[in-house]
Design an enzyme around this catalytic site. Structure first.
Site, short mmCIF file in Angstrom:
data_model
loop_
_atom_site.label_atom_id
_atom_site.label_comp_id
_atom_site.label_asym_id
_atom_site.label_seq_id
_atom_site.Cartn_x
_atom_site.Cartn_y
_atom_site.Cartn_z
N LYS A 59 16.98 8.01 8.15
CA LYS A 59 16.82 8.43 6.84
C LYS A 59 18.12 9.01 6.21
O LYS A 59 18.56 8.97 5.20
CB LYS A 59 15.63 9.26 6.41
N VAL A 68 11.77 -7.11 6.65
CA VAL A 68 12.81 -6.53 6.20
C VAL A 68 14.28 -6.78 7.13
O VAL A 68 15.32 -6.47 6.74
CB VAL A 68 12.73 -5.09 5.59
N ASP A 93 6.11 -7.70 1.38
CA ASP A 93 5.38 -6.81 2.64
C ASP A 93 5.17 -7.79 3.76
O ASP A 93 5.15 -9.10 3.63
CB ASP A 93 4.24 -6.28 1.96
N VAL A 123 3.58 13.10 1.65
CA VAL A 123 2.62 12.76 0.76
C VAL A 123 1.45 12.12 2.14
O VAL A 123 1.84 11.66 2.85
CB VAL A 123 3.14 11.53 -0.06
N ARG A 135 0.77 -1.28 0.13
CA ARG A 135 0.01 0.02 0.19
C ARG A 135 0.86 1.47 -0.11
O ARG A 135 2.01 1.15 0.02
CB ARG A 135 -0.82 -0.06 1.24
N THR A 168 -0.08 9.94 2.49
CA THR A 168 -0.45 8.66 2.79
C THR A 168 -1.05 8.28 4.40
O THR A 168 -0.97 9.10 4.99
CB THR A 168 0.68 7.54 2.36
N ASN A 203 11.70 0.25 -0.08
CA ASN A 203 10.88 1.15 0.43
C ASN A 203 10.33 1.10 1.79
O ASN A 203 9.89 2.01 2.38
CB ASN A 203 9.46 1.18 -0.67
N TYR A 227 13.57 9.73 13.24
CA TYR A 227 13.25 9.26 11.76
C TYR A 227 14.32 10.08 10.88
O TYR A 227 14.76 9.32 9.86
CB TYR A 227 11.79 9.70 11.54
#
Length: 267
Positions: free
Chosen positions: A165, A66, A39, A196, A18, A198, A92, A161
């Site tokens: 990143k 992952v 996923d 975004v 998703r 999401t 991702n 975060y």
């Protein structure tokens, strides 16, 4: 013909059930690639894979945590079997847990380090092993890591975060250098998506208000937009199209770098 022709390419997309990952998988299929979605969300992942293959593309789903090395070994082997090869990896999968620095929970930071840094590092490890000469695929390829605008800006409430990143950025560049030095034939790049709306992006705005950093969710979103020269939030397609570019021969001399897809927010 697609603007970024990926005919014959075989891609594995983590966190592809998703959100951004799903959009990236869709863009790869639209441009001609075979795609396997990886996923933890089995039902959603299988449904996404079925939708991707509705028009005849070769698609599939593999369960993947992952942070688990054995899981990566299995996922790469299974995906390679489904597609008959493997030459594009989109790392991702990621999580974001907001907190003030004075209040962060060590368990939350460890979880972000595991998923965002270790998970990406394991993906790069097994992607390179599979794509290099002598690997299960052995034809070279492209790895695209998903970092974040959080790696390039200062924004309150996302210190952990941002740190993870930023690590993805450094990992990307060193992996590209090693791949080139050792003749693997694999390009390694990353992108820095802007905000975004999401599920994860919307939750971030809620978190900012709940942490007392902004009076409301709307003002938190407005602060992001005000920092963005393009004057809007990002869309999934904005990010997905750049991933398709990096996977294609149009990006054949783009290597070891990060592309900001943030409307200028990190400039």
């Amino acid at each position: 013909m697609s603007v970024f022709d990926l005919t014959g390419r075989k891609a594995l997309v983590t966190g592809g059930a998703r959100g951004l990952g799903q959009g990236m998988a869709e863009a790869l299929v639209r441009n001609g690639a075979s795609v396997v979605v990886a996923d933890l969300l089995d039902d959603e992942g299988r449904a996404t894979a079925e939708e991707l293959g509705a028009d005849g593309a070769t698609t599939g789903f593999v369960h993947l945590d992952v942070t688990d090395e054995a899981g990566w070994e299995s996922a790469v082997a299974e995906a390679s079997g489904i597609m008959g090869g493997f030459d594009v990896l989109v790392n991702n999968a990621g999580i974001e847990i907001s907190s003030l620095i004075t209040e962060f929970d060590p368990a939350d930071l460890r979880r972000m380090l595991e998923v965002n840094v270790l998970g990406t590092a394991l993906g790069v490890k097994h992607g390179l092993r599979a794509m290099r000469p002598g690997g299960v695929a052995g034809t070279g390829g492209s790895i695209v890591n998903i970092a974040s605008v959080a790696a390039t800006i200062v924004f309150p409430g996302i210190s952990g975060y941002s740190a993870t990143k930023s690590a993805v950025d450094r990992l990307t560049r060193i992996a590209a250098a090693e791949s080139g030095k050792l003749g693997y034939g694999v390009r390694v790049n990353c992108i820095y998506p802007g905000l975004v709306p999401t599920t994860m992006g919307n939750q971030l705005a809620v978190d900012m208000a709940e942490l007392g950093l902004f009076p409301s969710v709307e003002e938190a979103v407005g602060a992001v937009v005000s920092l963005t020269p393009s004057g809007r939030l990002g869309e999934v397609a904005d990010m997905a199209d750049v991933v398709a570019f990096l996977a294609s021969d149009a990006a054949r001399f783009v290597n070891g770098t990060g592309i900001s897809v943030d409307g200028g927010m990190g400039s």
